[in-house]
Design an enzyme around this catalytic site. Structure first.
Site, PDB file in Angstrom:
ATOM      1  N   GLY A   8       0.850  -1.079  -0.065  1.00 50.95           N
ATOM      2  CA  GLY A   8      -0.012  -0.055  -0.061  1.00 50.95           C
ATOM      3  C   GLY A   8       0.970   1.192  -0.073  1.00 50.95           C
ATOM      4  O   GLY A   8       0.562   2.280   0.343  1.00 50.95           O
ATOM      5  N   ALA A   9       2.072   1.119  -0.799  1.00 54.36           N
ATOM      6  CA  ALA A   9       3.154   2.236  -0.524  1.00 54.36           C
ATOM      7  C   ALA A   9       2.584   3.563  -1.103  1.00 54.36           C
ATOM      8  O   ALA A   9       3.301   4.461  -0.902  1.00 54.36           O
ATOM      9  CB  ALA A   9       4.452   1.484  -1.098  1.00 54.36           C
ATOM     10  N   ILE A  13      -0.895   7.065   3.632  1.00 54.69           N
ATOM     11  CA  ILE A  13       0.046   6.615   4.688  1.00 54.69           C
ATOM     12  C   ILE A  13       1.550   6.060   4.292  1.00 54.69           C
ATOM     13  O   ILE A  13       2.472   6.389   4.419  1.00 54.69           O
ATOM     14  CB  ILE A  13      -0.569   5.515   5.696  1.00 54.69           C
ATOM     15  CG1 ILE A  13      -1.669   6.064   6.225  1.00 54.69           C
ATOM     16  CG2 ILE A  13       0.657   5.055   6.658  1.00 54.69           C
ATOM     17  CD1 ILE A  13      -2.573   5.066   7.004  1.00 54.69           C
ATOM     18  N   GLY A  14       1.029   5.310   3.002  1.00 53.77           N
ATOM     19  CA  GLY A  14       2.326   4.614   2.329  1.00 53.77           C
ATOM     20  C   GLY A  14       3.373   5.434   2.101  1.00 53.77           C
ATOM     21  O   GLY A  14       4.448   4.977   2.237  1.00 53.77           O
ATOM     22  N   ARG A  86     -11.459   5.771   5.862  1.00 52.94           N
ATOM     23  CA  ARG A  86     -12.910   6.198   6.082  1.00 52.94           C
ATOM     24  C   ARG A  86     -13.239   7.717   5.708  1.00 52.94           C
ATOM     25  O   ARG A  86     -12.503   8.494   5.305  1.00 52.94           O
ATOM     26  CB  ARG A  86     -13.150   6.519   7.772  1.00 52.94           C
ATOM     27  CG  ARG A  86     -13.458   5.447   8.289  1.00 52.94           C
ATOM     28  CD  ARG A  86     -13.895   5.588   9.824  1.00 52.94           C
ATOM     29  NE  ARG A  86     -12.781   6.192  10.744  1.00 52.94           N
ATOM     30  CZ  ARG A  86     -13.383   6.937  12.074  1.00 52.94           C
ATOM     31  NH1 ARG A  86     -14.509   7.009  12.249  1.00 52.94           N
ATOM     32  NH2 ARG A  86     -12.406   7.552  12.636  1.00 52.94           N
ATOM     33  N   ARG A  92     -14.799   2.609  11.468  1.00 48.51           N
ATOM     34  CA  ARG A  92     -13.931   1.927  10.876  1.00 48.51           C
ATOM     35  C   ARG A  92     -14.419   0.622  10.513  1.00 48.51           C
ATOM     36  O   ARG A  92     -13.998  -0.167   9.627  1.00 48.51           O
ATOM     37  CB  ARG A  92     -12.599   1.863  11.983  1.00 48.51           C
ATOM     38  CG  ARG A  92     -11.953   2.887  12.233  1.00 48.51           C
ATOM     39  CD  ARG A  92     -10.738   2.620  13.299  1.00 48.51           C
ATOM     40  NE  ARG A  92     -10.148   3.889  13.714  1.00 48.51           N
ATOM     41  CZ  ARG A  92     -10.634   4.797  14.589  1.00 48.51           C
ATOM     42  NH1 ARG A  92     -11.885   4.737  15.246  1.00 48.51           N
ATOM     43  NH2 ARG A  92      -9.937   5.871  14.902  1.00 48.51           N
ATOM     44  N   ASP A 155      -2.721   5.862  18.668  1.00 43.38           N
ATOM     45  CA  ASP A 155      -3.552   6.217  19.955  1.00 43.38           C
ATOM     46  C   ASP A 155      -2.603   6.807  21.151  1.00 43.38           C
ATOM     47  O   ASP A 155      -2.979   7.773  21.736  1.00 43.38           O
ATOM     48  CB  ASP A 155      -4.295   4.985  20.300  1.00 43.38           C
ATOM     49  CG  ASP A 155      -5.280   4.616  19.429  1.00 43.38           C
ATOM     50  OD1 ASP A 155      -5.701   5.403  18.752  1.00 43.38           O
ATOM     51  OD2 ASP A 155      -5.242   3.433  19.053  1.00 43.38           O
ATOM     52  N   ARG A 158      -1.339  10.324  20.317  1.00 39.98           N
ATOM     53  CA  ARG A 158      -2.713  11.422  20.441  1.00 39.98           C
ATOM     54  C   ARG A 158      -2.916  11.628  22.144  1.00 39.98           C
ATOM     55  O   ARG A 158      -2.654  12.769  22.322  1.00 39.98           O
ATOM     56  CB  ARG A 158      -3.964  11.009  19.763  1.00 39.98           C
ATOM     57  CG  ARG A 158      -3.997  11.000  18.350  1.00 39.98           C
ATOM     58  CD  ARG A 158      -5.240  10.531  17.774  1.00 39.98           C
ATOM     59  NE  ARG A 158      -5.448  10.786  16.481  1.00 39.98           N
ATOM     60  CZ  ARG A 158      -5.952   9.860  15.437  1.00 39.98           C
ATOM     61  NH1 ARG A 158      -6.361   8.468  16.027  1.00 39.98           N
ATOM     62  NH2 ARG A 158      -5.994   9.982  14.357  1.00 39.98           N
ATOM     63  N   HIS A 184      -8.378  -0.602  18.344  1.00 39.08           N
ATOM     64  CA  HIS A 184      -8.179   0.856  17.737  1.00 39.08           C
ATOM     65  C   HIS A 184      -9.495   0.913  17.333  1.00 39.08           C
ATOM     66  O   HIS A 184      -9.580   1.059  15.895  1.00 39.08           O
ATOM     67  CB  HIS A 184      -7.196   0.481  16.886  1.00 39.08           C
ATOM     68  CG  HIS A 184      -6.912   1.875  16.000  1.00 39.08           C
ATOM     69  ND1 HIS A 184      -6.477   3.070  16.458  1.00 39.08           N
ATOM     70  CD2 HIS A 184      -7.045   2.093  14.542  1.00 39.08           C
ATOM     71  CE1 HIS A 184      -6.345   3.967  15.481  1.00 39.08           C
ATOM     72  NE2 HIS A 184      -7.108   3.571  14.537  1.00 39.08           N
TER      73      HIS A 184
HETATM   74  P1  NAD Z   1      -5.214   5.388   0.992  1.00 42.04           P
HETATM   75  O1  NAD Z   1      -6.495   5.352   0.037  1.00 42.04           O
HETATM   76  O2  NAD Z   1      -4.520   6.949   0.794  1.00 42.04           O
HETATM   77  O3  NAD Z   1      -4.062   4.317   0.441  1.00 42.04           O
HETATM   78  C1  NAD Z   1      -4.367   3.142   0.383  1.00 42.04           C
HETATM   79  C2  NAD Z   1      -3.240   2.315  -0.510  1.00 42.04           C
HETATM   80  O4  NAD Z   1      -3.618   0.922  -0.479  1.00 42.04           O
HETATM   81  C3  NAD Z   1      -3.700   2.977  -2.088  1.00 42.04           C
HETATM   82  O5  NAD Z   1      -2.622   3.384  -2.615  1.00 42.04           O
HETATM   83  C4  NAD Z   1      -4.249   1.561  -2.614  1.00 42.04           C
HETATM   84  O6  NAD Z   1      -3.899   1.663  -4.078  1.00 42.04           O
HETATM   85  C5  NAD Z   1      -3.669   0.503  -2.034  1.00 42.04           C
HETATM   86  N1  NAD Z   1      -4.123  -0.620  -2.029  1.00 42.04           N
HETATM   87  C6  NAD Z   1      -5.509  -1.116  -2.211  1.00 42.04           C
HETATM   88  N2  NAD Z   1      -5.681  -2.263  -2.328  1.00 42.04           N
HETATM   89  C7  NAD Z   1      -4.265  -2.926  -2.364  1.00 42.04           C
HETATM   90  C8  NAD Z   1      -3.791  -4.294  -2.376  1.00 42.04           C
HETATM   91  N3  NAD Z   1      -4.507  -5.284  -2.626  1.00 42.04           N
HETATM   92  N4  NAD Z   1      -2.449  -4.171  -2.367  1.00 42.04           N
HETATM   93  C9  NAD Z   1      -1.654  -3.222  -2.021  1.00 42.04           C
HETATM   94  N5  NAD Z   1      -2.094  -2.034  -2.061  1.00 42.04           N
HETATM   95  C10 NAD Z   1      -3.251  -1.824  -2.082  1.00 42.04           C
HETATM   96  O7  NAD Z   1      -5.604   5.082   2.289  1.00 42.04           O
HETATM   97  P2  NAD Z   1      -4.857   5.590   3.824  1.00 42.04           P
HETATM   98  O8  NAD Z   1      -4.972   6.862   4.078  1.00 42.04           O
HETATM   99  O9  NAD Z   1      -3.132   5.238   3.516  1.00 42.04           O
HETATM  100  O10 NAD Z   1      -5.084   4.337   4.722  1.00 42.04           O
HETATM  101  C11 NAD Z   1      -4.850   3.254   4.620  1.00 42.04           C
HETATM  102  C12 NAD Z   1      -5.406   2.319   5.529  1.00 42.04           C
HETATM  103  O11 NAD Z   1      -4.642   2.722   7.253  1.00 42.04           O
HETATM  104  C13 NAD Z   1      -6.846   2.592   5.681  1.00 42.04           C
HETATM  105  O12 NAD Z   1      -7.754   1.283   5.979  1.00 42.04           O
HETATM  106  C14 NAD Z   1      -7.106   3.393   7.076  1.00 42.04           C
HETATM  107  O13 NAD Z   1      -8.324   3.360   7.795  1.00 42.04           O
HETATM  108  C15 NAD Z   1      -6.083   2.971   7.776  1.00 42.04           C
HETATM  109  N6  NAD Z   1      -5.481   3.618   9.012  1.00 42.04           N
HETATM  110  C16 NAD Z   1      -5.185   2.899  10.116  1.00 42.04           C
HETATM  111  C17 NAD Z   1      -4.706   3.744  11.341  1.00 42.04           C
HETATM  112  C18 NAD Z   1      -4.338   3.374  12.368  1.00 42.04           C
HETATM  113  O14 NAD Z   1      -4.096   3.844  13.545  1.00 42.04           O
HETATM  114  N7  NAD Z   1      -4.002   1.928  12.454  1.00 42.04           N
HETATM  115  C19 NAD Z   1      -4.328   5.186  11.021  1.00 42.04           C
HETATM  116  C20 NAD Z   1      -4.984   5.638  10.011  1.00 42.04           C
HETATM  117  C21 NAD Z   1      -5.527   5.067   8.869  1.00 42.04           C
HETATM  118  C1  LMR Z   2      -7.273   6.724  12.794  1.00 40.79           C
HETATM  119  O1  LMR Z   2      -7.044   6.655  14.175  1.00 40.79           O
HETATM  120  O2  LMR Z   2      -6.790   8.202  12.644  1.00 40.79           O
HETATM  121  C2  LMR Z   2      -7.509   6.077  11.818  1.00 40.79           C
HETATM  122  O3  LMR Z   2      -8.063   4.827  12.482  1.00 40.79           O
HETATM  123  C3  LMR Z   2      -7.942   6.519  10.653  1.00 40.79           C
HETATM  124  C4  LMR Z   2      -9.648   6.524  10.939  1.00 40.79           C
HETATM  125  O4  LMR Z   2     -10.424   6.114  10.444  1.00 40.79           O
HETATM  126  O5  LMR Z   2      -9.936   7.439  12.120  1.00 40.79           O
END
Ligand code: NAD
Ligand code: LMR
Length: 336
Positions: A8-9, A13-14, A86, A92, A155, A158, A184
């Site tokens: 997901g680079a 986030i990636g 989201r 979530r 978390d 924050r 989370h």
């Molecule tokens: P984003 O849409 O900007 O990026 C996601 C990337 O994943 C995209 O580039 C997409 O092409 C890629 N992708 C989709 N399917 C794929 C696959 N099969 N293999 C490889 N890559 C694939 O989203 P984001 O903002 O980077 O968020 C990504 C995820 O992280 C979301 O599910 C979000 O809810 C989660 N997140 C978690 C936390 C946490 O605290 N754990 C915090 C923020 C976001």
């Molecule tokens: C966060 O805590 O920021 C992430 O889990 C993304 C979200 O959906 O809020």
């Protein structure tokens, strides 16, 4: 030689997470996988004059599994921020239907190509996606619970920032390392402000201020989702948080005593996990501080669960109830 792969680079986030990993001197090979745009991200990062080699992998079609396999082969650590984020009004858990399949597919790739790697799951809903990875690795007979991490570090980040904002003249965010346990999402996030050096400051707050602070940590993600207004959720603070956990894991390859909170499988093979499990209603997965080592999670630091106050016990009970459903949903997704 340490190879790190980001799945997901090319995402929100990636990209910044890959940048931070590119700067870590312990990383010798940075492998970038995504289903879109990743050659550009790889070319861009590859010009940075740090010592790691950067390669990017883009599948040629939906059926192409070679790119994922090549990106993962030989990886010591895999970080997964792949999937959809989201939009305002969503929970979530609303992401489950799309992200569960993505995570399962990536976990199958890990099972086949780098079964010994540390796996850090960022994709939401973390409470369910981590059980999905565990069950998928189990099905492939390569599961090591000591090397599976749900990333809940944001978390803690924050919690440290928000309490410091309440005492701006006496504290800095870096003064704190609040233990945030549970899961989370919303009420499964349980910050333990009464413990450690935050205890004295926390006790100065009124009941209303305490509730507001806890609520802000539990629903901090919503602040960003609303501010981004449809353009996604936290990416930069998340990249920082995900990097912080990855950096600590890499540090623990050479140093003892590195501790981080993570959402882990309370499997009895891990020291302290059985004791923790008894204190959290027999849940299979829960976020707690753990000591890290080259072999993975060395020990769960469960003792703090015996020191929490009555208010925190109530928060814990709500978290346990919700988490059990989230965990079951992830387990069922793989097994049914
Ligand atoms: P984003 O849409 O900007 O990026 C996601 C990337 O994943 C995209 O580039 C997409 O092409 C890629 N992708 C989709 N399917 C794929 C696959 N099969 N293999 C490889 N890559 C694939 O989203 P984001 O903002 O980077 O968020 C990504 C995820 O992280 C979301 O599910 C979000 O809810 C989660 N997140 C978690 C936390 C946490 O605290 N754990 C915090 C923020 C976001
Ligand atoms: C966060 O805590 O920021 C992430 O889990 C993304 C979200 O959906 O809020």
């Amino acid at each position: 030689m340490v190879k790190v792969t980001v799945c997901g680079a090319a995402g929100g986030i990636g990209q910044p997470l890959s940048l931070l990993l590119k700067l870590n001197s312990k990383v010798s090979e940075l492998s970038l996988f995504d289903v879109v745009n990743v050659p550009g991200v790889g070319a861009d990062l590859s010009h940075i004059c740090s010592d790691s080699k950067t390669q990017s992998f883009l599948p040629s079609s939906r059926e192409d599994k070679t790119a994922l396999a090549e990106s993962l082969k030989g990886s010591n650590l895999v970080v997964i921020p792949a999937g959809v984020p989201r939009k305002p009004g969503m929970t979530r858990d609303d992401l489950f239907n799309i992200n569960a399949g993505i995570i399962k597919g990536l976990a199958e790739g890990i099972a086949e190509n780098c079964p010994d790697a540390f796996v850090l799951v960022i994709s939401n809903p973390v409470n369910s996606t981590v059980p999905i990875v565990a069950e998928t690795l189990k099905k492939n007979n390569v599961y090591n619970p000591k090397k599976l991490f749900g990333v809940t570090t944001l978390d803690i980040v924050r919690a440290n920032t928000f309490i410091s904002q309440l005492f701006p003249s006496d504290t800095k965010p870096t003064d704190f390392n609040i233990n945030v346990i549970g899961g989370h999402s919303g009420e499964t996030i349980v910050p333990l402000y009464s413990l450690g050096n935050s205890g004295d400051y926390y006790s100065k707050l009124s009941s209303e201020e305490k509730s507001k602070l806890i609520n802000r940590v539990q629903f901090g993600g919503d602040e960003v989702v609303q501010a981004k207004n449809g353009a996604g959720s936290a990416t930069l603070s998340m990249a920082y948080a995900g990097y912080k956990l990855a950096e600590s894991i890499l540090k623990a390859f050479d140093e003892p005593g590195v501790i981080e909170c993570t959402y882990l499988n309370l499997d009895s093979s891990i020291k302290g996990a059985a004791e923790a499990k008894k204190l959290v209603g027999d849940l299979e997965f829960f976020s707690l501080p753990v000591e890290l080592s080259k072999e993975g999670i060395k020990e769960v630091k469960y003792e703090l669960l015996t020191k929490i106050n009555e208010d925190e016990k109530k928060l814990l009970s709500v978290a346990i109830d919700q988490l059990s459903k989230n965990i079951e949903k992830g387990v069922k997704f793989v097994n049914n």
